[in-house]
Design a protein around this motif. Structure first.
Motif, short mmCIF file in Angstrom:
data_model
loop_
_atom_site.label_atom_id
_atom_site.label_comp_id
_atom_site.label_asym_id
_atom_site.label_seq_id
_atom_site.Cartn_x
_atom_site.Cartn_y
_atom_site.Cartn_z
N ILE A 7 27.64 -53.62 69.33
CA ILE A 7 26.45 -54.32 68.85
C ILE A 7 25.41 -53.35 68.31
CG2 ILE A 7 24.42 -55.65 69.60
CD1 ILE A 7 26.83 -57.40 69.22
N MET A 15 25.21 -57.28 61.30
CA MET A 15 24.15 -57.80 62.15
C MET A 15 23.58 -59.08 61.56
SD MET A 15 22.34 -57.59 64.90
CE MET A 15 22.56 -55.91 65.54
N ASP A 259 19.92 -58.35 67.87
CA ASP A 259 20.95 -59.34 68.13
C ASP A 259 20.42 -60.46 69.01
OD1 ASP A 259 20.88 -57.14 69.98
OD2 ASP A 259 22.63 -57.98 70.99
#
Length: 433
Positions: A7, A15, A259
């Motif tokens: 991530i 993203m 995120d």
């Protein structure tokens, strides 16, 4: 350690793909489960199916603190109350407080983002974190607490104050990470010096700080006094708490955990998005909050965001430290203060007039606050002893209201400037001079 390379090192395009999916999910859930959002979006004639790209977020109305207060206490919850396992609130200084509700999943997310930041700072399972941020309805202490536990560190939840006890625990427990506001950290260092304790002789290896404005010079002094690096932590109760963004060892901006929290920078007057690198008001959308979705929340914090290659290897967007706010809230020694709070305290004491000024200075590196208030004519000219008693009562009343010690000066009647039109200038902020 919590290091989610999959991530934290996504490309910008990857993203954005994740953010769009999560944005669509949270907008749909908010529209279907939260009457406030259903009504607002219906009035604006924008519906979940209208969000096809990230740019479409601009079609959605903003959410403000006023909206949160109007929904007090539980009007923004998207789940039954039995699924809310924890509640935090703002101070409620301008009316009803804002409420933030958390499910078990939300607490897990909160712990995760802080744990990522602590890992980024070099903290791991063998560390002992001494957390001087406040516990209770304030979110400050809990974010670090949950994050520290998630990486397996030992957390000392000592909270604020108790300075001599803080020093004793640092010595006895081999504290390796300190969490504090910059001003309290400097006070702590000062007391340690008075007691003959050198922070550099202890086990300390890193500092995390936040909750108030600071300068690069203040950071340098903190690092000089403690002999370790100090990293900034950003967050706010409404979005989740501390951990929305944290600093890496590069110390040139905070990585936003985008995120989970989608950032925008807008012009506070036109409400239009600004390009990267331009200063404006930070707007945040909580992409993964379960208990209380928060979409396009106007933080009133002034900063900018930028995507760049970072020496730490992370690709997460960066924001500069907060340079100011768009409202009249004052941040003094880590405490949010509104002039209305001081006025409330002043008017609770007999013998003074409703004419006052709040004067903020920073003669060295710490904020100082002086309250000038006019004494009533019958008091000012007649009884010096009574004046001293009233001054002390005022200082105590203000302390009880805002939690800070202030200097109170009683001045002669009619010596504080009046205005014939517009607003009275209650606050004189000389900290930047």
């Amino acid at each position: 350690m919590i290091w989610d390379k999959d991530i934290e090192c996504l490309t910008h395009e990857e993203m954005q793909e994740l953010q769009l999916k999560r944005l669509q999910d949270v907008v749909t859930r908010a529209f279907n489960e939260v009457p406030y959002y259903h009504e607002r979006y219906s009035q604006a004639e924008v519906y979940p199916e209208d969000i096809q790209t990230l740019d479409d977020i601009e079609k959605l109305p903003f959410t403000t603190k006023t909206d949160l207060r109007a929904s007090y206490p539980f009007g923004l919850f998207a789940v039954p109350q039995k699924e809310i396992v924890e509640i935090h609130t703002s101070s409620g200084t301008t009316g009803k407080p804002t409420v933030s509700g958390y499910t078990k999943e939300d607490l897990d997310i909160w712990g995760e983002v802080v744990a990522r930041g602590l890992t980024m700072m070099g903290v791991g399972e063998n560390d002992i974190i001494q957390n001087t941020h406040g516990y209770g309805l304030f979110t400050g202490g809990f974010g670090v607490h949950y994050g520290g536990q998630k990486i397996g560190a030992t957390v000392i939840p000592i909270s604020t104050g108790q300075t001599l006890r803080q020093i004793e625990l640092m010595q006895d427990f081999n504290t390796s990470m300190l969490i504090f506001t910059p001003s309290y950290g400097l006070h702590l260092a000062e007391v340690m010096k008075e007691k003959g304790v050198d922070p550099k002789d202890l086990n300390l290896k890193v500092i995390g700080f936040g909750s108030e404005a600071w300068t690069d010079e203040m950071r340098e002094k903190i690092e000089e006094k403690f002999g370790v690096p100090a990293y900034n932590i950003y967050g706010l109760t409404e979005v989740i708490g501390p951990g929305v963004a944290m600093e890496c060892p590069e110390q040139n901006g905070l990585h936003i955990y985008e995120d989970h929290f989608y950032p925008e920078i807008i012009d506070p007057k036109t409400h239009k998005q600004l390009p990267e690198g331009k200063n404006g008001e930070l707007v945040l959308t909580a992409l993964t909050r379960v208990g209380m979705p928060l979409i396009r929340f106007r933080t009133k914090d002034i900063t900018n965001i930028r995507h760049e290659t970072c020496g730490c290897g992370r690709t997460l967007v960066k924001m500069d430290k907060i340079s100011g706010r768009t409202d009249d809230m004052l941040k003094i020694k880590g405490v949010s203060v509104f002039p209305s709070q001081i006025e409330k305290a002043l008017l609770s004491i007999k013998g003074v007039e409703p004419h006052y000024q709040i004067i903020l200075t920073r003669p060295d590196i710490l904020d100082e606050i002086e309250i000038k208030v006019e004494a009533s004519p019958e008091i000012f000219f007649d009884n010096v002893k009574e004046l001293i008693g009233i001054r002390d009562k005022l200082a105590q009343a203000i302390h009880d209201e805002i939690g800070l010690r202030v200097n109170v000066t009683l001045v002669e009647p009619k010596t504080i400037d009046r205005v014939e039109s517009g607003k009275a200038k209650r606050v004189i902020d000389n900290r930047g001079k």
